[in-house]
Design an enzyme around this catalytic site. Structure first.
Site, PDB file in Angstrom:
ATOM      1  N   ASP A  10       0.885  -1.217   0.071  1.00 17.22           N
ATOM      2  CA  ASP A  10       0.026   0.003   0.034  1.00 17.22           C
ATOM      3  C   ASP A  10       0.971   1.108   0.009  1.00 17.22           C
ATOM      4  O   ASP A  10       2.051   1.388  -0.461  1.00 17.22           O
ATOM      5  CB  ASP A  10      -1.082   0.019   1.118  1.00 17.22           C
ATOM      6  CG  ASP A  10      -0.304  -0.349   2.592  1.00 17.22           C
ATOM      7  OD1 ASP A  10       0.984  -0.040   2.640  1.00 17.22           O
ATOM      8  OD2 ASP A  10      -0.798  -0.882   3.382  1.00 17.22           O
ATOM      9  N   SER A  11       0.422   2.288   0.441  1.00 19.06           N
ATOM     10  CA  SER A  11       1.108   3.447   0.630  1.00 19.06           C
ATOM     11  C   SER A  11       2.406   3.550   1.334  1.00 19.06           C
ATOM     12  O   SER A  11       3.303   4.173   0.962  1.00 19.06           O
ATOM     13  CB  SER A  11       0.211   4.756   1.097  1.00 19.06           C
ATOM     14  OG  SER A  11      -0.079   4.361   2.611  1.00 19.06           O
ATOM     15  N   ILE A  12       2.545   2.577   2.292  1.00 21.18           N
ATOM     16  CA  ILE A  12       3.907   2.495   2.854  1.00 21.18           C
ATOM     17  C   ILE A  12       4.909   1.702   1.991  1.00 21.18           C
ATOM     18  O   ILE A  12       6.257   2.243   2.335  1.00 21.18           O
ATOM     19  CB  ILE A  12       3.661   1.272   4.400  1.00 21.18           C
ATOM     20  CG1 ILE A  12       2.755   2.068   5.261  1.00 21.18           C
ATOM     21  CG2 ILE A  12       5.076   1.371   4.766  1.00 21.18           C
ATOM     22  CD1 ILE A  12       2.258   1.169   6.217  1.00 21.18           C
ATOM     23  N   THR A  13       4.633   1.057   1.139  1.00 23.13           N
ATOM     24  CA  THR A  13       5.538   0.927   0.006  1.00 23.13           C
ATOM     25  C   THR A  13       5.482   1.826  -1.037  1.00 23.13           C
ATOM     26  O   THR A  13       6.785   2.137  -1.457  1.00 23.13           O
ATOM     27  CB  THR A  13       4.895  -0.510  -0.711  1.00 23.13           C
ATOM     28  OG1 THR A  13       4.978  -1.505   0.514  1.00 23.13           O
ATOM     29  CG2 THR A  13       5.656  -0.976  -1.890  1.00 23.13           C
ATOM     30  N   THR A  15       5.439   5.083  -0.790  1.00 25.71           N
ATOM     31  CA  THR A  15       6.343   6.033  -0.563  1.00 25.71           C
ATOM     32  C   THR A  15       7.789   5.820   0.261  1.00 25.71           C
ATOM     33  O   THR A  15       8.265   6.283   0.748  1.00 25.71           O
ATOM     34  CB  THR A  15       5.524   6.991   0.811  1.00 25.71           C
ATOM     35  OG1 THR A  15       5.388   6.071   1.765  1.00 25.71           O
ATOM     36  CG2 THR A  15       4.435   7.575   0.041  1.00 25.71           C
TER      37      THR A  15
END
Length: 234
Positions: A10-13, A15
């Site tokens: 998700d966004s943790i990946t 960014t």
């Protein structure tokens, strides 16, 4: 062709290559650790939960003209759950996925990734990463400022989802790691079962003795070349 490392999440990946004054994203650290050995492919999708990830699998791990669109990965990371573990009452994002469905979705994701490399010489190890802990005060303040309500995420719930990640990793013989372990690690990440079947990963470490001998050889070669340049035929 250079090997790849595929980051799926998700966004943790998404960014993961971000940088700031006092930090570097975990994907960037990984790319630096594997420089000249593997290309890191970021396949992170902000806002995605495991339902969305299942829909995205064919486009991420599909093939083009009979060849994998992500090459031959050294390993694949799966980091999903921060959005799934949001509370059911999150009206703003509606990302919640019940924990039992979340676990079932993770199993399907692992199976799909393994099937994508069926028939190859080796299947890439899959490293499953738990959702990270929640900075509750900061997240509450952000949500109050942005949406006028408290955050829809808690450490307690994130921990429950993290346990399901570990359960799926154990059942699938994947490598299970917490988000903090992954962020701190600069070493190669390979599941114990798959390590024996995976190509040996190059290391940048060279023993002091070998380095010393190499330098001696180079100095000797340099002296020989200098002698040749200044020698005068008799």
């Amino acid at each position: 062709m250079r090997r790849t490392i595929v980051l799926f999440g998700d966004s943790i990946t998404q960014t993961g290559f971000s940088t700031g004054a006092n930090f570097a994203g975990w994907a960037g650290l990984l790319a630096n650790s594997y420089a000249r050995r593997a290309d890191v492919l970021n396949r992170g999708f902000s806002g995605y939960n495991t339902r969305h990830a299942l829909d995205a699998l064919p486009s991420v791990f599909g093939s083009v003209e009979g060849r994998s669109s992500v090459g031959r990965p050294l390993f694949v990371t799966v980091l999903l759950g921060a959005n799934d573990s949001s509370l059911p009452g999150d009206r703003e994002h509606c990302q919640h996925v019940p924990v039992d469905e979340y676990e079932d979705n993770l199993k399907k994701i692992v199976d799909a990734i393994e099937c994508a490399f069926e028939g190859g010489t080796t299947k890439p190890p899959i490293i499953m990463i738990t959702p990270p802990p929640v900075d509750a005060p900061s997240w509450d303040q952000y949500c109050m400022d942005a949406f006028g309500e408290l955050a829809s995420r808690t450490n307690e719930v994130a921990g429950l989802y993290g346990e399901r990640v570990k359960s799926v990793a154990r059942a699938s013989s994947c490598s299970g790691r917490t988000a903090n372990e992954t962020a701190r690690s600069a070493a190669p990440l390979v599941s114990p079962k798959s390590a024996s079947n995976s190509p040996r990963l190059a290391t940048r470490r060279t023993s002091k003795r070998a380095t010393h001998e190499l330098r001696k050889q180079r100095r000797g070669a340099d002296r020989g070349r200098r002698s040749e340049r200044i020698s005068i035929p008799s």
